[in-house]
Design a protein around this motif. Structure first.
Motif, short mmCIF file in Angstrom:
data_model
loop_
_atom_site.label_atom_id
_atom_site.label_comp_id
_atom_site.label_asym_id
_atom_site.label_seq_id
_atom_site.Cartn_x
_atom_site.Cartn_y
_atom_site.Cartn_z
N ALA A 166 0.85 -1.20 0.00
CA ALA A 166 0.00 0.00 0.00
C ALA A 166 0.89 1.26 0.00
N THR A 167 2.01 1.16 0.69
CA THR A 167 2.95 2.30 0.74
C THR A 167 3.56 2.54 -0.63
N LYS A 168 3.91 1.46 -1.31
CA LYS A 168 4.52 1.58 -2.64
C LYS A 168 3.56 2.27 -3.60
N ILE A 169 2.29 1.85 -3.57
CA ILE A 169 1.29 2.45 -4.45
C ILE A 169 1.13 3.93 -4.11
N THR A 170 1.03 4.23 -2.82
CA THR A 170 0.80 5.61 -2.40
C THR A 170 2.00 6.49 -2.74
N PHE A 171 3.17 5.91 -2.63
CA PHE A 171 4.39 6.65 -2.98
C PHE A 171 4.35 7.08 -4.45
N ILE A 172 4.07 6.12 -5.34
CA ILE A 172 4.10 6.47 -6.77
C ILE A 172 2.94 7.41 -7.10
N ASN A 173 1.84 7.31 -6.36
CA ASN A 173 0.72 8.23 -6.59
C ASN A 173 1.14 9.67 -6.26
N GLU A 174 1.90 9.84 -5.19
CA GLU A 174 2.35 11.20 -4.86
C GLU A 174 3.39 11.69 -5.87
N ILE A 175 4.25 10.77 -6.31
CA ILE A 175 5.22 11.15 -7.35
C ILE A 175 4.47 11.56 -8.62
N ASN A 189 6.66 12.31 -17.13
CA ASN A 189 5.76 11.16 -17.23
C ASN A 189 6.07 10.17 -16.10
N VAL A 190 5.10 9.93 -15.24
CA VAL A 190 5.32 9.06 -14.07
C VAL A 190 5.66 7.62 -14.48
N LYS A 223 7.01 -3.79 -9.66
CA LYS A 223 5.59 -4.04 -9.40
C LYS A 223 5.02 -3.04 -8.39
N PHE A 224 3.72 -2.84 -8.49
CA PHE A 224 3.01 -1.91 -7.60
C PHE A 224 3.53 -0.48 -7.72
N LEU A 225 3.95 -0.14 -8.92
CA LEU A 225 4.38 1.24 -9.18
C LEU A 225 3.51 1.86 -10.29
N HIS A 226 2.23 1.50 -10.31
CA HIS A 226 1.33 2.08 -11.31
C HIS A 226 0.49 3.16 -10.63
N ALA A 227 0.67 4.40 -11.10
CA ALA A 227 -0.10 5.49 -10.49
C ALA A 227 -1.58 5.34 -10.86
N GLY A 228 -2.44 5.73 -9.97
CA GLY A 228 -3.88 5.58 -10.24
C GLY A 228 -4.71 6.35 -9.23
N PRO A 229 -5.97 5.92 -9.05
CA PRO A 229 -6.89 6.69 -8.19
C PRO A 229 -6.74 6.40 -6.70
N GLY A 289 -8.01 12.77 -31.55
CA GLY A 289 -8.87 13.95 -31.44
C GLY A 289 -9.53 14.11 -30.08
N PHE A 290 -8.96 13.50 -29.05
CA PHE A 290 -9.55 13.60 -27.71
C PHE A 290 -8.82 14.63 -26.86
N ARG A 291 -9.58 15.28 -25.98
CA ARG A 291 -8.96 15.97 -24.86
C ARG A 291 -8.80 14.89 -23.81
N TYR A 292 -7.55 14.56 -23.48
CA TYR A 292 -7.28 13.35 -22.69
C TYR A 292 -6.52 13.71 -21.42
N TYR A 293 -7.04 13.26 -20.28
CA TYR A 293 -6.40 13.51 -18.98
C TYR A 293 -6.09 12.17 -18.33
N SER A 294 -4.88 12.02 -17.81
CA SER A 294 -4.54 10.76 -17.14
C SER A 294 -3.85 11.09 -15.82
N VAL A 295 -3.14 10.14 -15.26
CA VAL A 295 -2.55 10.34 -13.92
C VAL A 295 -1.04 10.43 -14.02
N GLY A 296 -0.51 11.61 -13.72
CA GLY A 296 0.95 11.76 -13.66
C GLY A 296 1.63 11.77 -15.01
N ARG A 297 0.87 12.12 -16.07
CA ARG A 297 1.50 12.18 -17.39
C ARG A 297 1.14 13.50 -18.05
N PRO A 298 2.14 14.19 -18.60
CA PRO A 298 1.84 15.50 -19.19
C PRO A 298 0.94 15.34 -20.42
N PRO A 299 -0.03 16.23 -20.58
CA PRO A 299 -0.85 16.17 -21.81
C PRO A 299 0.01 16.53 -23.01
#
Ligand code: NAI
Length: 437
Positions: A215-224, A234-235, A251-257, A425-435
């Motif tokens: 859980a810490t690993k996931i939360t760490f990459i989410n803050e990064i 790009n995260v 493993k467990f280094l995928h940023a998300g919700p 042709g999308f306006r696309y928003y993701s997590v930790g990645r520059p548009p």
């Protein structure tokens, strides 16, 4: 060997079935008549890939059976596993052990000969000893021992995880108990899967420490990821760059919700509560809980921002509601916070999940339920991906554009590439990645 498995949820049913696949004779017990009746009809009450075939095969072979009769199951067993739920207790975050202790009492009353009682549920340090005390108090004459064998399977890959684990952890206090556990896991033992024998308390703590670390690993990459959004990095590149370091691992280094599910939220809370109880504060774990809790609300804000600052009167298409793909489990799913926050902000929600709809319909209000991704997108102002089911990974963007009111996507699982989405042709928003400009 003869095994009784108390509790036929995600862990009990999978473990019991896999033990029968190992060749043991397994009786799965549950006090929920709906569960047992559906299993007796050959229907699997949960969605777990591959489980239906494995259950049917072993029932047919006469190695696997289901009952509500705990007395008979225990009386006929060499080993009894406790696989009941240990949810968070309201208020203090401690694990609610009432189901475990109730099962211990019922087991005690049914003992007829030396039996190894094994806690498979995730339980705080000291629970095994308390189970031992309850059984001793209920049946001073009984011959038994208590061991701990925490389970590490992941929903969605549970059978593979049980059959090919990284390790098996067994907390046991005597040679007899260790021999019994070794015999139960014989196919893995022969395949040289590490089987760690520890004390009861050590095994109990390994489970919590493992989950809290992940859980810490996931939360760490989410803050990064949050930092990446501010500094145009790009995260995923950062995750790869650090993950290739063998000391960190990819493993467990995928940023998300933010993490959810039936284990991480309740287990981090229970571990933090144990730390407070023993005056050994686990401030890293406490912070992880806090950061992760706040994150889900922030994901709703991300959607609002993608809609130009307000979702009032807008229609939002939500794909994926379960806490992860390949399960129907909705417990502590990020969607449970994101969706109501968007509704409170004035949005209408259209939603679809491949396996979670049955559960989700009990948990959400005022949702327009749809049958697939495209129907969900029809007439919506924005498409939000909350859970990365495979069928959402290859959506036809041209078709989506004709269905959506505007080509806007918020991808909280980073399953598409920003450059490709811009191309489409999308306006696309993701997590930790520059548009892509
Ligand atoms: P669950 O809630 O899906 O299933 C628990 C089952 O136990 C229910 O069917 C309930 O009716 C039954 N039960 C409760 N008391 C009983 C009693 N006295 N006699 C007979 N049946 C009884 O729970 P789940 O998800 O299988 O979790 C079980 C334990 O395993 C928990 O401690 C959990 O933390 C742990 N765990 C769960 C994992 C998961 O991915 N779900 C993974 C690893 C561990």
């Amino acid at each position: 060997m003869r095994v009784a498995m108390i509790g036929t949820g995600y862990v009990g049913l999978v473990s019991g079935t896999c033990f029968s696949e190992f060749g043991h004779s397994v009786t799965c017990v549950d006090k929920n008549p709906d569960r047992i009746n559906s299993l007796l009809r050959g229907e699997i009450p949960i969605f777990e890939p591959g489980l239906d075939d494995l259950v049917l095969r072993n029932v047919k072979a006469g190695r696997l059976s289901f009952t509500m009769d705990i007395k008979a199951a225990v009386a006929n067993a060499d080993a009894v596993f406790i696989g009941v739920g240990t949810p968070s207790r309201r208020g203090d975050g401690e694990a609610d052990l009432s189901y475990v202790y109730a099962a211990a009492k019922e087991i005690a009353e049914a003992l007829t000969h030396y039996t190894l009682i094994v806690t498979k549920s995730t339980v705080p340090v000291g629970t095994g000893r308390e189970v031992e005390r309850i059984i001793r108090e209920t049946r001073p004459d009984a011959e038994f021992e208590v061991a701990s064998n925490p389970e590490f399977l992941r929903e969605g890959a549970a059978i593979e995880d049980f059959m090919r684990p990284d390790r098996v952890v067994c907390g046991a206090g005597s040679d007899r108990a260790r021999e019994l556990l070794r015999a139960l896991y014989r196919p893995l033992y022969i395949n040289e899967t590490p089987i760690l024998f520890t004390t009861l308390e050590t095994a109990e703590l390994i489970k919590y420490a493992g989950n809290a670390f992940l859980a810490t690993k996931i939360t760490f990459i989410n803050e990064i990821a949050d930092l990446c959004e501010k500094v145009n990095v790009n995260v995923q590149d950062v995750a790869r760059g650090i993950g290739l370091d063998g000391r960190i691992g990819g493993k467990f280094l995928h940023a998300g919700p933010g993490y959810g599910g039936s284990c991480f939220p309740k287990d981090t809370n229970a571990l933090a509560a144990t730390g407070r109880k023993f005056d050994a504060p686990l401030s890293i774990v406490e912070t992880v809980i806090d950061v992760n809790d706040k994150r889900k609300g922030r994901m709703a804000e991300k959607v609002v921002a993608a809609c130009g600052g307000s979702v009032k009167g807008k229609t939002i298409a939500v794909l994926g509601l379960t806490f992860k793909p390949e399960t129907d489990d909705m417990r502590d799913s990020p969607s449970l916070e994101i969706v109501p926050a968007l509704q409170s902000a004035g949005a209408t929600i259209r939603a679809f999940d491949p396996e979670g709809m049955h559960e989700a319909k009990k948990l959400f209000k005022d949702i327009v339920w749809c049958d697939d991704g495209y129907e969900t997108a029809t007439g919506a102002d924005v498409l939000v991906i909350i859970t990365e089911w495979n069928q959402f990974r290859a959506l036809d963007m041209e078709k989506l554009k004709t269905l959506l009111r505007a080509p806007v996507m918020v991808d909280l699982r980073n399953i598409y590439k920003p450059a490709e989405m811009k191309q489409a042709g999308f306006r696309y928003y993701s997590v930790g990645r520059p548009p892509v400009q």
